[in-house]
Design a protein around this motif. Structure first.
Motif, PDB file in Angstrom:
ATOM      1  N   GLU A  93       0.786  -1.289   0.060  1.00 56.93           N
ATOM      2  CA  GLU A  93      -0.087   0.131   0.008  1.00 56.93           C
ATOM      3  C   GLU A  93       0.874   1.278   0.072  1.00 56.93           C
ATOM      4  OE1 GLU A  93      -3.090   1.857  -0.721  1.00 56.93           O
ATOM      5  OE2 GLU A  93      -2.949  -0.505  -0.653  1.00 56.93           O
ATOM      6  N   GLY A  94       1.884   1.506   0.756  1.00 58.94           N
ATOM      7  CA  GLY A  94       2.573   2.509   1.013  1.00 58.94           C
ATOM      8  C   GLY A  94       3.476   2.690  -0.261  1.00 58.94           C
ATOM      9  N   THR A  95       3.875   1.571  -0.830  1.00 62.71           N
ATOM     10  CA  THR A  95       4.712   1.680  -2.074  1.00 62.71           C
ATOM     11  C   THR A  95       3.742   2.411  -3.183  1.00 62.71           C
ATOM     12  OG1 THR A  95       5.757  -0.117  -1.439  1.00 62.71           O
ATOM     13  CG2 THR A  95       5.954   0.477  -3.858  1.00 62.71           C
ATOM     14  N   ARG A  96       2.467   1.836  -3.326  1.00 67.06           N
ATOM     15  CA  ARG A  96       1.565   2.229  -4.464  1.00 67.06           C
ATOM     16  C   ARG A  96       1.160   3.749  -4.150  1.00 67.06           C
ATOM     17  NH1 ARG A  96      -2.141  -1.743  -3.381  1.00 67.06           N
ATOM     18  NH2 ARG A  96      -0.832  -3.246  -4.466  1.00 67.06           N
ATOM     19  N   GLU A  97       1.111   4.282  -2.825  1.00 68.60           N
ATOM     20  CA  GLU A  97       1.006   5.489  -2.733  1.00 68.60           C
ATOM     21  C   GLU A  97       2.031   6.442  -2.905  1.00 68.60           C
ATOM     22  OE1 GLU A  97       0.278   6.261   1.877  1.00 68.60           O
ATOM     23  OE2 GLU A  97      -1.650   5.140   1.375  1.00 68.60           O
ATOM     24  N   LEU A  98       3.194   6.027  -2.542  1.00 70.75           N
ATOM     25  CA  LEU A  98       4.601   6.805  -3.191  1.00 70.75           C
ATOM     26  C   LEU A  98       4.485   6.920  -4.657  1.00 70.75           C
ATOM     27  CD1 LEU A  98       7.133   5.949  -0.540  1.00 70.75           C
ATOM     28  CD2 LEU A  98       6.422   8.362  -1.092  1.00 70.75           C
ATOM     29  N   LEU A  99       4.338   5.842  -5.094  1.00 71.43           N
ATOM     30  CA  LEU A  99       4.595   5.809  -6.718  1.00 71.43           C
ATOM     31  C   LEU A  99       3.609   6.716  -7.179  1.00 71.43           C
ATOM     32  CD1 LEU A  99       5.325   2.003  -7.526  1.00 71.43           C
ATOM     33  CD2 LEU A  99       6.846   4.162  -7.569  1.00 71.43           C
ATOM     34  N   GLU A 100       2.122   6.695  -6.689  1.00 74.60           N
ATOM     35  CA  GLU A 100       0.957   7.858  -7.195  1.00 74.60           C
ATOM     36  C   GLU A 100       1.789   9.268  -6.990  1.00 74.60           C
ATOM     37  OE1 GLU A 100      -2.884   6.632  -5.861  1.00 74.60           O
ATOM     38  OE2 GLU A 100      -2.278   5.021  -6.936  1.00 74.60           O
ATOM     39  N   LEU A 101       2.352   9.145  -5.805  1.00 72.53           N
ATOM     40  CA  LEU A 101       2.533  10.824  -5.533  1.00 72.53           C
ATOM     41  C   LEU A 101       3.583  11.154  -6.592  1.00 72.53           C
ATOM     42  CD1 LEU A 101       2.264  12.649  -2.849  1.00 72.53           C
ATOM     43  CD2 LEU A 101       4.442  11.668  -1.935  1.00 72.53           C
ATOM     44  N   VAL A 102       4.440  10.388  -6.964  1.00 72.28           N
ATOM     45  CA  VAL A 102       5.496  10.753  -8.049  1.00 72.28           C
ATOM     46  C   VAL A 102       5.036  10.515  -9.445  1.00 72.28           C
ATOM     47  CG1 VAL A 102       7.384  10.678  -6.433  1.00 72.28           C
ATOM     48  CG2 VAL A 102       6.763   8.723  -7.899  1.00 72.28           C
ATOM     49  N   GLY A 103       3.884  10.106  -9.372  1.00 76.41           N
ATOM     50  CA  GLY A 103       3.360   9.933 -10.766  1.00 76.41           C
ATOM     51  C   GLY A 103       3.890   8.798 -11.638  1.00 76.41           C
ATOM     52  N   LEU A 104       4.283   7.875 -10.775  1.00 77.08           N
ATOM     53  CA  LEU A 104       4.983   6.422 -11.548  1.00 77.08           C
ATOM     54  C   LEU A 104       3.861   5.102 -11.370  1.00 77.08           C
ATOM     55  CD1 LEU A 104       8.667   6.669 -10.617  1.00 77.08           C
ATOM     56  CD2 LEU A 104       7.577   6.864 -12.833  1.00 77.08           C
ATOM     57  N   ALA A 105       2.662   5.468 -10.684  1.00 84.05           N
ATOM     58  CA  ALA A 105       1.908   4.250 -10.500  1.00 84.05           C
ATOM     59  C   ALA A 105       1.710   3.416 -11.857  1.00 84.05           C
ATOM     60  CB  ALA A 105       0.375   4.683 -10.055  1.00 84.05           C
ATOM     61  N   ALA A 106       1.568   3.901 -13.178  1.00 85.60           N
ATOM     62  CA  ALA A 106       1.452   3.355 -14.138  1.00 85.60           C
ATOM     63  C   ALA A 106       2.729   2.458 -14.520  1.00 85.60           C
ATOM     64  CB  ALA A 106       1.146   4.129 -15.364  1.00 85.60           C
ATOM     65  N   GLU A 107       3.762   2.635 -14.016  1.00 82.94           N
ATOM     66  CA  GLU A 107       4.841   2.175 -14.275  1.00 82.94           C
ATOM     67  C   GLU A 107       5.380   0.998 -13.319  1.00 82.94           C
ATOM     68  OE1 GLU A 107       4.587   5.371 -14.606  1.00 82.94           O
ATOM     69  OE2 GLU A 107       4.804   5.834 -16.733  1.00 82.94           O
ATOM     70  N   ALA A 108       4.755   0.732 -12.295  1.00 80.25           N
ATOM     71  CA  ALA A 108       5.117   0.008 -11.212  1.00 80.25           C
ATOM     72  C   ALA A 108       5.605  -1.277 -11.458  1.00 80.25           C
ATOM     73  CB  ALA A 108       3.817  -0.385 -10.431  1.00 80.25           C
ATOM     74  N   THR A 109       5.293  -1.989 -12.504  1.00 79.85           N
ATOM     75  CA  THR A 109       5.769  -3.365 -12.947  1.00 79.85           C
ATOM     76  C   THR A 109       7.027  -3.298 -13.850  1.00 79.85           C
ATOM     77  OG1 THR A 109       4.005  -3.602 -14.516  1.00 79.85           O
ATOM     78  CG2 THR A 109       3.783  -4.507 -12.180  1.00 79.85           C
ATOM     79  N   GLU A 110       7.187  -2.204 -14.448  1.00 79.77           N
ATOM     80  CA  GLU A 110       8.461  -1.984 -15.322  1.00 79.77           C
ATOM     81  C   GLU A 110       9.753  -2.016 -14.690  1.00 79.77           C
ATOM     82  OE1 GLU A 110       8.411   1.118 -17.927  1.00 79.77           O
ATOM     83  OE2 GLU A 110       6.094   0.853 -18.513  1.00 79.77           O
ATOM     84  N   THR A 111      10.868  -2.358 -15.343  1.00 75.81           N
ATOM     85  CA  THR A 111      12.058  -2.726 -14.662  1.00 75.81           C
ATOM     86  C   THR A 111      12.869  -1.166 -14.882  1.00 75.81           C
ATOM     87  OG1 THR A 111      12.438  -4.670 -15.680  1.00 75.81           O
ATOM     88  CG2 THR A 111      14.511  -3.583 -15.074  1.00 75.81           C
ATOM     89  N   ALA A 112      13.273  -0.926 -13.590  1.00 79.72           N
ATOM     90  CA  ALA A 112      13.572   0.485 -13.326  1.00 79.72           C
ATOM     91  C   ALA A 112      14.385   1.305 -14.507  1.00 79.72           C
ATOM     92  CB  ALA A 112      14.188   0.608 -11.939  1.00 79.72           C
ATOM     93  N   GLY A 113      15.396   0.282 -14.555  1.00 82.37           N
ATOM     94  CA  GLY A 113      16.397   0.739 -15.715  1.00 82.37           C
ATOM     95  C   GLY A 113      15.911   0.993 -16.921  1.00 82.37           C
ATOM     96  N   GLU A 114      14.822   0.416 -17.474  1.00 82.81           N
ATOM     97  CA  GLU A 114      14.270   0.741 -18.660  1.00 82.81           C
ATOM     98  C   GLU A 114      13.353   1.930 -18.811  1.00 82.81           C
ATOM     99  OE1 GLU A 114      12.532  -3.191 -19.535  1.00 82.81           O
ATOM    100  OE2 GLU A 114      14.435  -3.897 -19.677  1.00 82.81           O
ATOM    101  N   LEU A 115      13.086   2.759 -17.693  1.00 82.37           N
ATOM    102  CA  LEU A 115      12.431   3.879 -17.630  1.00 82.37           C
ATOM    103  C   LEU A 115      13.181   5.080 -18.288  1.00 82.37           C
ATOM    104  CD1 LEU A 115      11.142   4.251 -13.837  1.00 82.37           C
ATOM    105  CD2 LEU A 115       9.857   3.416 -16.001  1.00 82.37           C
ATOM    106  N   SER A 116      12.460   6.094 -18.689  1.00 79.33           N
ATOM    107  CA  SER A 116      13.057   7.401 -19.413  1.00 79.33           C
ATOM    108  C   SER A 116      13.859   7.960 -18.123  1.00 79.33           C
ATOM    109  CB  SER A 116      11.890   8.328 -19.680  1.00 79.33           C
ATOM    110  OG  SER A 116      11.215   8.881 -18.722  1.00 79.33           O
ATOM    111  N   TYR A 117      14.818   8.635 -18.438  1.00 83.76           N
ATOM    112  CA  TYR A 117      15.574   9.650 -17.610  1.00 83.76           C
ATOM    113  C   TYR A 117      14.867  10.381 -16.812  1.00 83.76           C
ATOM    114  CZ  TYR A 117      19.388  12.448 -16.207  1.00 83.76           C
ATOM    115  OH  TYR A 117      20.369  13.066 -15.264  1.00 83.76           O
ATOM    116  N   GLY A 118      13.671  11.096 -17.142  1.00 84.51           N
ATOM    117  CA  GLY A 118      13.026  11.786 -16.044  1.00 84.51           C
ATOM    118  C   GLY A 118      12.168  11.103 -15.028  1.00 84.51           C
ATOM    119  N   LYS A 119      11.804   9.767 -15.734  1.00 85.41           N
ATOM    120  CA  LYS A 119      10.933   8.948 -14.788  1.00 85.41           C
ATOM    121  C   LYS A 119      11.826   8.405 -13.819  1.00 85.41           C
ATOM    122  CE  LYS A 119       6.789   8.522 -17.252  1.00 85.41           C
ATOM    123  NZ  LYS A 119       6.051   7.692 -18.360  1.00 85.41           N
ATOM    124  N   GLN A 120      13.174   8.141 -14.238  1.00 87.19           N
ATOM    125  CA  GLN A 120      14.016   7.633 -13.207  1.00 87.19           C
ATOM    126  C   GLN A 120      14.344   8.563 -12.189  1.00 87.19           C
ATOM    127  OE1 GLN A 120      17.765   5.790 -14.820  1.00 87.19           O
ATOM    128  NE2 GLN A 120      16.242   4.566 -16.173  1.00 87.19           N
TER     129      GLN A 120
END
Lengths: 292, 386, 309, 254
Positions: free
Chosen positions: D128-155
């Motif tokens: 729950e806490g993780t989801r909240e934090l991801l939502e807070l920074v706007g990454l909820a949709a990318e939760a299951t992606e591999t972090a290294g593959e995110l765009s620079y800004g999203k990282q």
């Protein structure tokens, strides 16, 4: 310990150190530049010894020709290994490279068995170096004196090559930042191939120069590889003079340690490494690797 | 009663004939790779030669012999697994071989558990036939007590007084030292050990030891340095004139041709040592015959001594099975006790109590010969333990 | 849920293994016992390598300590197995804790070489302390409880112990602790900045690895009824390292696969040729060149690495 | 929790040099609780070193660092984090091979001190806490992606989430918008300010983009060649002659 004994032991320690340095310097070079833990280095050493045996004893060539043949032989083997296989592995996990070099050990051990069988061999001292020099209070074997000269010569030659030439600058730069070097238009793969070849040729020379002193048998590669790693590690990875210092520490500790505490002789090199790494975790002349 | 006896006999007969189709399976294990291959490979050749000869004469008990050969890798755990495999998968009737003491003892342990006879053909550790002796283990090699006894005898014969005891720091070296010390007082009352040094097994650098021996003022060395250890010692000690004054009496079979033929002119003077077999020593017709066949198999006249050990082991196994008229371990074990056979080096007998054969060795000084590039033993003496 | 499938598959495998003795092959039972022990040994090392990112060149030390301790307590002191076996695990863990304390101050190759140095000291002790360990003659004639002297009962014993141990390792590796270890492996610096003492984490992983390595060693010694100094030698450490790499270090089951493959390969090639090093070398080459993730990469190319379930 | 006017971080006479090169020269500095404070200065001015000295990544040669009255010098990073200081890094510093979700999850585990729990399945914790934090920074949709593959800004956003997972009172962001497009930059800054204000955090950040700095910073400090040459309200700093000379003058028109 009498003066005679002390002198002799110090001298033998030095001779051992120089022989080990010649072998370990190649391992150090390869590790420093390629970051490859080359487990096959001991096997290269063994091949160096066997090649000089064939060249000098079976074909009757002079000793120096044998040494050059060992160097050349290992250079060819190493170049083939690097160009055909190893070059594809630099981007992979370091541990995959380790597994690779282990596979090379297995293949080469059988190759040695097929070529030279399982008999034990010996190589004669080169003419004029089979005796001893009498200093009055102590006899010093000529061949070991010869090693004491060759070791520093190789160290200085490597230092000149790596520190004083353009090629050396490229090699040193390759240890720092491969991508940058590539961007600067340096053919990094060729640098890697050259370094691997040169480091392996040094193992061949080390084996050739050790051959007159020891029996040549299958399995002679096994302990040498650990001892080389110990020398390189206690000196500081990738550091030429570190390896030189490491070899000296190894030579003296093993020589004097074996005389004074023979019960510990089996683990002396490991005790030395333990002591160094606990006090100086990055080796005698090494620097901590920044961050990660 | 009578009828049942007949039925049993018929059953046995039936089983016997069915069995006759089955080959006798002999497992052989020697180190065939790595550092031990120097000895293991020739020993295996002797092992194979014996089986070829027996098969040519119709095998054992009229059954063909099937030879199952494995690398023991000079590793006791690996050897233990491999021996179990031979017993449980290949169903061998007997296992022969081993080189190092630890492998020998590990194989002996398996033989004890699995109740399969094991004949140690090379390992010399005295433990195998003393503390750790059991019903199924036998040894046809020499042992460290025999070797030590002969060495102290030679020390007495050459009237040596100040001795340096030089042994490798592991089981064989320690046991050989014990064998020497046990008999020195009796065999060489005037001799005294003034210095004992123990280089490590596998040492290639003897510089820490050579000056100590020279400084101790010994007139003789009792050494257990074998094979490559001896060669390395020679290469490092000879430039100092080490062998000029010091008589080197050695176990460890360094008088064998494998070493003399390789060192040639570098082989030092003043060495008295042993070997199991000598291709140039015409002893009796059976030896000559053996040597000729071995030379043919290995394609060299100068055959290695280790083949004899593999050969004798197989011959003992065959003789015991013939005597027991069975391949059952208990019967073969019983047959081996006290069994005497003819071998290329003369008759051998296994002591029923210690399970140890009185395998002797050739002993003698290594000397220059005008017509040879390498040294040979002369005079040769075959010394057999009582 | 995939996790449930995994559980069912594992249970099925254990049941299948438990049925093995019914097939009647003594050889298969022995071989499987050996594979089970090596699998546990490799898994224990992978707690360090795969999960923490620290390569040990000296894992055989804990295997040997476990093996010798159990053997000596059973045989010399005649302690019951129920005490000897846990004592062996505890001692291996304690030594690992002491050695680990020094080793985790270093990283990468320096860490590896320090583990090697300590392991060779353990080997030296086993070699020189002849009165207790039997020195290089080995410690043979291990006194097993009568109920375990039969190969089938020992197989079941091993199967039970290894199953429980692997389950425990699974729980540990997938726990909060395990996940944090992965974080340490992936980014040591960052993990410090989320409030984790990474050195202590690595120390703990070292101790866990040593303890389970000790358990594997104890089972090994009892199986062979003997422990030998060769079991502590660096070649043995190299062998188990290769098992891990061969199987795939980023997967939990990879090392099991690697252990089984390497051991069986060595056994079977030795049956056919004395040139088994060539066969093994060629197979390793193929794996290195074609299967960088180890065998597990072949089994589940589609599956992403640790991190996605 | 703390009074708005209270001093949160007090740094006195801080020195750090590397092989003769002085990276931080006698820096003294105060940070009030609740403020948004920017540290600016040209490249190589010593901003990152300054952050590293505060967060325990480097140890100062001399000087003091006190957080809420507690001396931080000599404490390792993990202890400092636990006292309530979290940071992001100038160069992306995430777990590239873990999923986005796990990146935050593991930080929450660490924050709760659960890294020593050998039994609870790691992936079941703090979902729950993780989801909240991801939502807070706007990454909820990318939760299951591999972090290294995110765009620079999203990282970069992920870095922020990881830092926030430690529930800090003081947040140090080292160039939070470096390498972002103007669009991403303004979004990021807006979200950072919202988060900081909503959670009552204190923010200390370094930044290149002067519009960002003067847009949100309540106070600004200027580092130049390792020296703190000015510190104060944005207008005061903007008009500081020394700052104009060494920094703004060069950059604003260069």
């Amino acid at each position: 310990m009498t003066l005679t004994m002390f002198t002799l032991n110090a001298f033998y320690g030095l001779a051992l150190a120089m022989n080990m340095f010649i072998i370990a310097s190649g391992l150090n070079l390869i590790f420093g530049v390629l970051r490859v833990i080359n487990f096959a280095h001991g096997m290269f050493y063994m091949f160096g010894a066997y090649i000089i045996f064939t060249v000098t004893k079976t074909w009757g060539a002079p000793f120096l020709v044998g040494v050059l043949a060992s160097a050349a032989g290992l250079a060819v083997i190493a170049l083939a290994i690097e160009r055909l296989l190893l070059k594809n592995l630099y981007d992979k996990e370091h541990l995959m490279q380790l597994l690779f070099t282990f596979a090379i050990v297995l293949l080469m051990s059988d190759a040695a068995k097929m070529i030279w069988g399982t008999d034990q061999y010996s190589v004669g001292y080169p003419p004029g170096l089979g005796g001893a020099i009498n200093l009055g209070f102590v006899l010093l074997p000529q061949y070991q004196l010869f090693l004491c000269v060759v070791g520093p010569l190789i160290a200085i030659a490597m230092w000149l090559l790596v520190d004083r030439t353009r090629w050396g600058r490229i090699v040193r730069a390759a240890t720092q930042d491969r991508e940058m070097l590539s961007a600067l238009g340096v053919n990094v793969p060729m640098v890697y191939a050259a370094v691997f070849t040169m480091g392996s040729a040094l193992a061949g020379i080390g084996g050739a120069l050790a051959a007159p002193r020891v029996a040549l048998v299958p399995g002679m590669d096994a302990t040498i590889i650990n001892e080389c790693f110990i020398i390189v590690i206690i000196g500081g990875l990738g550091n030429l003079w570190g390896s030189f210092l490491g070899a000296l520490a190894f030579g003296f500790v093993v020589q004097f340690g074996t005389v004074l505490a023979p019960n510990w002789q089996d683990v002396l090199p490991y005790l030395l490494m333990l002591a160094v790494l606990i006090v100086r975790p990055w080796g005698l002349l090494g620097r901590p690797e920044a961050g990660r | 009663m009578k009828i049942s006896a007949i039925i049993v006999a018929a059953g046995a007969l039936g089983a016997g004939t069915a069995f006759a189709q089955q080959p006798v399976k002999i497992g052989g294990m020697y180190p065939l790779t790595g550092g031990g291959a120097v000895y293991g490979v020739p020993a295996m050749a002797g092992h194979q030669l014996a089986i070829e000869e027996l098969n040519a004469k119709g095998g054992i008990l009229g059954r063909k012999i099937e030879s199952i050969e494995r690398d023991d890798k000079l590793n006791p755990s690996a050897a233990s697994s491999t021996m179990k495999e031979l017993i449980t998968k290949d169903k061998v009737d007997i296992v022969l071989g081993g080189l190092s003491s630890a492998v020998g003892l590990a194989m002996s342990e398996v033989s004890k558990q699995e109740k399969v006879v094991y004949i140690a053909t090379i390992p010399k550790t005295i433990q195998m036939t003393t503390d750790k002796l059991h019903k199924y283990v036998f040894r046809t090699a020499s042992n460290t007590d025999f070797e030590g006894d002969t060495m102290s005898l030679l020390a007495g014969r050459y009237k040596l007084s100040k001795l340096c005891n030089l042994q490798l720091d592991y089981a064989y070296g320690n046991d050989l030292e014990a064998g020497i010390v046990k008999t020195l007082g009796k065999n060489a009352p005037n001799a005294k050990i003034v210095l004992t040094l123990k280089p490590k097994l596998g040492a290639t650098d003897f510089n820490p030891f050579i000056p100590q021996v020279m400084a101790a003022g010994c007139d003789g060395v009792l050494s257990g340095l074998w094979g490559p250890h001896f060669v390395s010692w020679v290469k490092q000690a000879k430039p100092l004139g080490f062998f000029d004054k010091i008589k080197w009496i050695s176990g460890g079979e360094i008088a064998s041709h494998e070493i003399a033929g390789e060192l040639k002119g570098d082989f030092p003077d003043n060495v008295i040592s042993n070997t199991y077999e000598l291709w140039y020593h015409a002893q009796d017709p059976s030896h000559k015959e053996f040597q000729a066949r071995l030379a043919k198999k290995l394609n060299t006249q100068e055959t290695p001594q280790w083949a004899l050990l593999g050969y004798v082991g197989v011959m003992y196994a065959a003789a015991a099975m013939e005597k027991a008229k069975s391949t059952e371990a208990d019967k073969v074990s019983a047959a081996l006790e006290g069994l005497t056979i003819k071998t290329p080096v003369g008759p051998l007998t296994i002591d029923p109590k210690s399970h140890q054969a009185n395998m002797g060795q050739f002993w003698g000084p290594m000397v220059k010969k005008p017509d040879r590039a390498y040294r040979m033993m002369d005079p040769v003496e075959y010394i057999q333990p009582k | 849920m995939p996790q449930r499938n995994q559980l069912i598959a594992s249970a099925a495998l254990v049941v299948l293994l438990a049925l093995l003795p019914l097939a009647g092959s003594r050889y298969a039972v022995d071989l499987t016992t050996e594979v089970l022990i090596y699998a546990l040994f490799a898994l224990s090392l992978n707690v360090l390598i795969g999960f923490t990112g620290n390569v040990s060149f000296g894992h055989a030390a804990y295997f040997a300590i476990g093996g010798y301790t159990c053997a000596i307590l059973l045989t010399t002191y005649r302690w019951p197995l129920a005490i000897s076996l846990p004592a062996a695990v505890v001692l291996a863990g304690l030594v690992a804790a002491v050695v680990g304390y020094f080793c985790v101050r270093l990283t990468q190759i320096y860490f590896a070489m320090l583990t090697l140095a300590f392991a060779m000291l353990v080997w030296g002790v086993a070699f020189k302390w002849k009165e207790v360990t039997g020195g290089d003659d080995g410690f043979t004639g291990i006194n097993l409880p009568a109920m375990l002297t039969n190969h089938v009962s020992y197989f079941y014993f091993t199967l039970a112990v290894v199953t429980v141990a692997i389950a425990a390792l699974w729980v540990i590796c997938h726990s909060a602790f395990g996940l944090t270890l992965v974080a340490v492996r992936e980014n040591n610096v960052r993990t410090g900045f989320i409030g984790v003492d990474t050195r202590r984490m690595r120390w703990a992983a070292f101790t866990v690895a040593g303890s389970f390595g000790g358990l594997a060693g104890a089972l090994f010694g009892m199986y062979h009824r003997g422990m030998y100094i060769e079991n502590a030698f660096w070649t043995e450490s190299a062998q188990v390292l290769i098992m891990v790499l061969l199987g795939g270090m980023y997967s939990f089951v990879g090392p099991i696969l690697g252990a089984a493959t390497l051991h069986l390969l060595q056994v079977f090639t030795n049956q056919y040729t004395t040139y088994w090093p060539t066969v093994l070398g060629l197979i390793l080459l193929v794996i290195v060149m074609v299967l960088p993730d180890g065998l597990i990469g072949l089994v589940s190319r589609v599956k992403a690495r640790w991190g996605k379930t | 929790m703390s009074d708005v006017l209270q001093t949160m971080l007090k740094i006195g006479g801080l020195w750090k040099s590397f092989a003769g090169f002085v990276a931080t020269r006698d820096v003294s500095f105060e940070l009030k609780a609740g403020e948004i404070h920017a540290v600016i200065g040209p490249n190589g001015a010593g901003k990152t070193t300054f952050f590293n000295l505060i967060t325990g990544h480097l140890r100062p040669d001399k000087g003091s660092v006190a957080f809420e009255g507690r001396d931080l010098v000599g404490l390792p990073p993990q202890r400092i984090v636990r006292l309530g200081i979290a940071r992001s890094f100038q160069r992306i510093n995430i777990y590239p091979r873990l999923s986005v979700f796990e990146n935050v999850q593991v930080a929450l585990i660490a924050h709760e001190g659960q890294q020593w729990n050998l039994f609870r399945p790691g992936r079941s914790l703090h979902r729950e806490g993780t989801r909240e934090l991801l939502e807070l920074v706007g990454l909820a949709a990318e939760a299951t992606e591999t972090a290294g593959e995110l765009s620079y800004g999203k990282q970069k956003q992920l870095e922020l989430a990881i830092a926030l997972a430690s529930q800090p009172r003081l947040l140090l962001l080292d160039e939070p918008t470096a390498g972002m497009s103007p669009q991403e930059t303004s979004e990021t800054i807006a979200s950072v300010r919202d988060i900081v204000k909503a959670r009552g955090l204190t923010l200390l950040f370094t930044e290149h983009d002067m519009s960002v700095v003067f847009g949100i910073a309540e106070r600004i400090s200027v580092l130049h060649h390792g020296e703190m040459i000015a510190s104060g309200a944005p207008d005061a700093v903007r008009n500081d002659p020394e700052v104009k000379r060494v920094y703004l003058g060069n950059n604003a028109h260069g």
